[in-house]
Design a protein around this motif. Structure first.
Motif, PDB file in Angstrom:
ATOM      1  N   LEU A  12     -31.100  49.166 -35.267  1.00 14.14           N
ATOM      2  CA  LEU A  12     -30.425  49.088 -33.977  1.00 14.14           C
ATOM      3  C   LEU A  12     -29.409  50.221 -33.886  1.00 14.14           C
ATOM      4  N   VAL A  13     -28.859  50.386 -32.689  1.00  9.57           N
ATOM      5  CA  VAL A  13     -27.872  51.431 -32.440  1.00  9.57           C
ATOM      6  C   VAL A  13     -26.576  50.758 -31.996  1.00  9.57           C
ATOM      7  N   LYS A  19     -18.779  45.584 -30.025  1.00 13.71           N
ATOM      8  CA  LYS A  19     -18.635  44.499 -30.989  1.00 13.71           C
ATOM      9  C   LYS A  19     -20.014  43.980 -31.389  1.00 13.71           C
ATOM     10  N   LEU A  20     -20.149  43.674 -32.671  1.00 13.09           N
ATOM     11  CA  LEU A  20     -21.442  43.263 -33.218  1.00 13.09           C
ATOM     12  C   LEU A  20     -21.223  42.148 -34.221  1.00 13.09           C
ATOM     13  N   ASN A  21     -21.873  41.000 -33.998  1.00 17.99           N
ATOM     14  CA  ASN A  21     -21.826  39.887 -34.938  1.00 17.99           C
ATOM     15  C   ASN A  21     -23.052  39.943 -35.844  1.00 17.99           C
ATOM     16  N   ARG A  61     -15.783  48.695 -38.327  1.00 20.98           N
ATOM     17  CA  ARG A  61     -14.622  47.977 -38.840  1.00 20.98           C
ATOM     18  C   ARG A  61     -14.971  46.495 -38.937  1.00 20.98           C
ATOM     19  N   LEU A  62     -14.614  45.855 -40.047  1.00 24.02           N
ATOM     20  CA  LEU A  62     -14.795  44.418 -40.195  1.00 24.02           C
ATOM     21  C   LEU A  62     -13.623  43.713 -39.524  1.00 24.02           C
ATOM     22  N   ILE A  76     -20.147  37.390 -39.791  1.00 24.88           N
ATOM     23  CA  ILE A  76     -19.021  38.315 -39.657  1.00 24.88           C
ATOM     24  C   ILE A  76     -18.956  38.904 -38.254  1.00 24.88           C
ATOM     25  N   GLU A  77     -17.764  39.357 -37.883  1.00 30.15           N
ATOM     26  CA  GLU A  77     -17.534  40.037 -36.614  1.00 30.15           C
ATOM     27  C   GLU A  77     -17.111  41.466 -36.923  1.00 30.15           C
TER      28      GLU A  77
END
Length: 211
Positions: A12-13, A19-21, A61-62, A76-77
């Protein structure tokens, strides 16, 4: 400036500020995320497309570990920070389970052109009207509008990746305008076909023709 990142390749990109979970279940990525959390460090998502690692990706970034399961799996977010060019790839990193490598940040150029931006916004509104979808988006909020729209207008993964590699906001918007110029007529034809199918078998009121 070049720097080292642990890698979490995905098909994926991800764009800056997106934001990505993620659900983490593989041992190598559980190790990666645990270390990032403990050391307050970032990690990279190189794009993995057509079964190969591509040359660009996004530093992440986590934000939070929202859940840890009994078996060590995690939810995780994360959030995209910046785009990078891949300079080296080591798999695995010495004494680690995960891959990593040297990267160079891509310098973005904020050179958006008002005529192109206006055209792009008009096309996006037209697209959503044709699809009968709501577009809850304040176009004025975003420094890089192209990144905000990229996942919302039907680009393929390859097209999303091509956009990621472009440093110029003007070039990215022109790319999206061209995509929509090609996509919108196809959708209009599809809607006309659907209307003809709906009319088939129904009584039609036809005006007489004058010869």
């Amino acid at each position: 400036m070049n720097h080292f990142l642990p890698f979490f390749p995905l098909n994926l990109v991800v764009y800056p500020k997106e934001k990505l979970n993620l659900h983490i279940f593989e041992p190598r990525y559980k190790q990666l995320i645990t270390e990032c959390y403990a050391q307050h460090t970032t990690f990279g998502i190189p794009c993995f497309i057509n079964n190969k690692i591509e040359g660009y990706g996004t530093e992440m970034r986590l934000l939070a570990i929202s859940k840890i399961y009994e078996d060590g799996k995690m939810d995780i977010e994360t959030q995209g920070l910046r785009i990078f060019k891949l300079l080296s790839f080591e798999n695995p990193v010495k004494s680690k389970l995960y891959a990593g490598g040297e990267v160079q940040a891509l310098e973005l150029i904020d050179d958006a052109s008002e005529p192109i931006t206006t055209q792009l916004i008009g096309q996006v509104k037209q697209l959503y009207s044709l699809l009968q979808l709501n577009l809850n988006l304040d176009f004025k909020l975003y420094q890089y509008l192209s990144f905000e729209l990229a996942h919302k207008i039907g680009l393929s993964t390859e097209q999303e990746y091509q956009l990621l590699t472009m440093p110029s906001e003007k070039s990215r918007q022109e790319f999206l305008v061209t995509h929509l110029q090609n996509a919108i007529p196809l959708i209009q034809d599809m809607e006309r076909t659907k209307e003809r199918i709906r009319l088939n078998g129904h009584f039609k009121h036809l005006d007489p023709l004058n010869f």
